[in-house]
Motif scaffolding. Structure first.
Motif, PDB file in Angstrom:
ATOM      1  N   GLU A 113       0.870  -1.252  -0.007  1.00 17.82           N
ATOM      2  CA  GLU A 113       0.050  -0.030   0.158  1.00 17.82           C
ATOM      3  C   GLU A 113       0.993   1.226   0.015  1.00 17.82           C
ATOM      4  OE1 GLU A 113      -3.998  -1.108   2.351  1.00 17.82           O
ATOM      5  OE2 GLU A 113      -2.088  -1.218   3.634  1.00 17.82           O
ATOM      6  N   LEU A 114       1.320   1.747  -1.070  1.00 18.68           N
ATOM      7  CA  LEU A 114       2.166   2.816  -1.000  1.00 18.68           C
ATOM      8  C   LEU A 114       1.174   3.937  -1.647  1.00 18.68           C
ATOM      9  CD1 LEU A 114       5.308   1.329  -3.189  1.00 18.68           C
ATOM     10  CD2 LEU A 114       5.185   2.055  -0.658  1.00 18.68           C
ATOM     11  N   GLY A 115       0.097   3.766  -1.979  1.00 14.83           N
ATOM     12  CA  GLY A 115      -0.680   5.154  -2.342  1.00 14.83           C
ATOM     13  C   GLY A 115      -0.743   6.213  -1.153  1.00 14.83           C
TER      14      GLY A 115
ATOM     15  N   PRO B 216      -4.111   3.962   2.171  1.00 15.96           N
ATOM     16  CA  PRO B 216      -3.990   2.295   2.862  1.00 15.96           C
ATOM     17  C   PRO B 216      -5.659   2.009   3.300  1.00 15.96           C
ATOM     18  CG  PRO B 216      -2.466   3.717   3.924  1.00 15.96           C
ATOM     19  CD  PRO B 216      -3.135   4.628   3.289  1.00 15.96           C
ATOM     20  N   ALA B 217      -6.102   0.913   3.217  1.00 15.64           N
ATOM     21  CA  ALA B 217      -7.247   0.408   3.511  1.00 15.64           C
ATOM     22  C   ALA B 217      -7.234   0.540   4.982  1.00 15.64           C
ATOM     23  CB  ALA B 217      -7.444  -1.016   3.017  1.00 15.64           C
TER      24      ALA B 217
ATOM     25  N   CYS C 184       2.849   2.353  13.369  1.00 20.43           N
ATOM     26  CA  CYS C 184       3.571   2.529  12.176  1.00 20.43           C
ATOM     27  C   CYS C 184       2.530   3.289  11.267  1.00 20.43           C
ATOM     28  CB  CYS C 184       3.677   1.381  11.237  1.00 20.43           C
ATOM     29  SG  CYS C 184       4.819   0.014  11.860  1.00 20.43           S
ATOM     30  N   SER C 185       2.854   4.648  10.854  1.00 20.02           N
ATOM     31  CA  SER C 185       1.944   5.511  10.082  1.00 20.02           C
ATOM     32  C   SER C 185       2.992   6.067   9.042  1.00 20.02           C
ATOM     33  CB  SER C 185       1.608   6.437  11.290  1.00 20.02           C
ATOM     34  OG  SER C 185       2.533   6.954  11.677  1.00 20.02           O
TER      35      SER C 185
ATOM     36  N   GLU D 136       2.383   2.186   4.310  1.00 24.24           N
ATOM     37  CA  GLU D 136       1.774   2.968   5.492  1.00 24.24           C
ATOM     38  C   GLU D 136       0.348   2.157   5.979  1.00 24.24           C
ATOM     39  OE1 GLU D 136       1.460   7.199   4.739  1.00 24.24           O
ATOM     40  OE2 GLU D 136       3.766   7.117   4.309  1.00 24.24           O
ATOM     41  N   SER D 137       0.541   0.764   5.716  1.00 25.09           N
ATOM     42  CA  SER D 137      -0.602  -0.168   6.101  1.00 25.09           C
ATOM     43  C   SER D 137      -0.912   0.303   7.653  1.00 25.09           C
ATOM     44  CB  SER D 137      -0.202  -1.706   6.055  1.00 25.09           C
ATOM     45  OG  SER D 137       0.132  -1.842   4.625  1.00 25.09           O
TER      46      SER D 137
END
Length: 375
Positions: free
Chosen positions: A224-226, A243-244, A272-273, A309-310
């Motif tokens: 998830e790199l968006g 991230p979802a 983790c953010s 950034e999951s």
């Protein structure tokens, strides 16, 4: 002092303005991130991330102000949440503020929910149980249908997340017409969260507290790199989807973490953010002055594991003899635990991807803001 039905305070004029989904969303959300070519020097990428204005050390700013609050502050800014003692009791308050305008630009509903979840996650990492939130909602000109649509979706996301996490919104404000030369700012809802630490001795910080501890991750890392800091800094893009966020999973991971802290299993915790796991690990090393040697077994490409950034993740430390207890606690809530390695030494080593000295990382991060301000 006062007892007033909340509904009477919230009632009043209702403005029904035109709202229209912005045209840019189709383009940015459909960006093909799989086609990107990633740099090979991941050490350089990590140092560049913590040299930027979003992830550098902010001590230069907050030390100019009263961050000790009548000498009640026992965990200073720089950790996930500040902690304030409640004098005359064994209790304390954990306080955090969060918001990511890139996420909300890419998805106003989901991005705002992430702001709520991350603010709560930061309180939990400090050992607190989230109690209530406030907000500051910053947007462009609401007379424009696309801006008002962003605002409506953001408020809907805030309300849905607060209900799901059973957190009252006790106050808030709205700032409109934020523009420069006719261009609106990114939509920026900021969430402030307060939580209760029942016993001050159970407070936690992000710092690796000593050598020889197991480093583990609660929660799953996805590709998830968006909307990520990596994508913005390395590729100059604000694109994809953020991230979802599954609010049930988020609650389960947070409950696992706070229960692990209460039982004395988890000795440090860091969510983790922005910047992903790599930045979280760097911050843990720098805060405690202790390195770590880690190995990651993952099907993901290195860039994705390091900088994705999951949501719903914590980096934690614990004694080796407590690993089974943490795994059992997490399994009861269907949360995955990944043992990554051990604390120790003077370097952060992650497989053959990252190998940096703690002193070097700390110096780069602490000196960055001063250089940025000097231009």
């Amino acid at each position: 002092v006062v007892e007033v039905p909340a509904s009477s305070l919230a009632s009043g004029p209702v403005y029904e303005r035109a709202a229209e989904r912005p045209a840019y969303l189709d383009e940015v959300q459909s960006a093909d991130l799989a086609a990107l070519e990633h740099p090979s020097d991941l050490n350089r990428v990590l140092l560049d991330l913590v040299s930027g204005p979003n992830l550098c050390d902010k001590r230069l700013v907050y030390e100019q102000y009263d961050h000790m609050v009548q000498l009640n502050t026992v965990v200073y800014p720089g950790s996930d949440a500040a902690v304030l003692r409640v004098k005359g009791t064994s209790k304390a308050l954990a306080v955090s503020v969060d918001g990511n305008s890139r996420y909300v630009y890419l998805d106003p509903y989901g991005g705002t929910q992430i702001a709520v979840a991350e603010a709560a996650r930061n309180v939990v990492a400090a050992g607190g149980v989230p109690m209530a939130l406030t907000n500051c909602l910053n947007f462009g000109n609401p007379e424009r249908p696309d801006i008002f649509w962003q605002f409506k979706e953001s408020v809907r996301g805030l309300a849905d997340a607060a209900r799901h996490m059973e957190l009252p919104v006790v106050s808030g404000n709205v700032s409109f017409y934020n523009e420069s030369f006719g261009t609106a700012i990114y939509p920026t809802p900021v969430v402030g969260m307060v939580g209760l630490i029942g016993t001050l001795s159970t407070r936690r910080t992000i710092a690796f507290p000593e050598e020889g501890l197991v480093v583990a991750m609660l929660g799953d890392t996805l590709d998830e790199l968006g909307g990520s800091e990596y994508l913005r800094l390395v590729h100059g893009m604000t694109a994809g989807r953020p991230p979802a966020l599954d609010l049930e999973v988020e609650k389960s991971v947070q409950t696992t973490c706070i229960e692990g802290i209460r039982r004395g299993i988890i000795l440090s915790a860091h969510d983790c953010s922005e910047g992903g796991a790599a930045v979280a690990l760097l911050e843990c090393c720098c805060a405690g002055g202790v390195g770590a040697t880690l190995e990651v077994d993952t099907p993901l490409q290195p860039v994705s594991w390091l900088f994705s950034e999951s949501q719903s993740r914590f980096v934690v430390t614990l004694r080796e003899e407590d690993l089974g207890a943490l795994e059992d606690l997490a399994a009861s809530r269907q949360v995955r635990v990944y043992a990554l390695g051990r604390t120790g030494g003077s370097r952060l080593i992650v497989g053959d991807w990252i190998d940096l000295g703690v002193d070097e990382m700390k110096a780069v991060r602490e000196e960055a803001l001063g250089r940025l301000l000097k231009g």
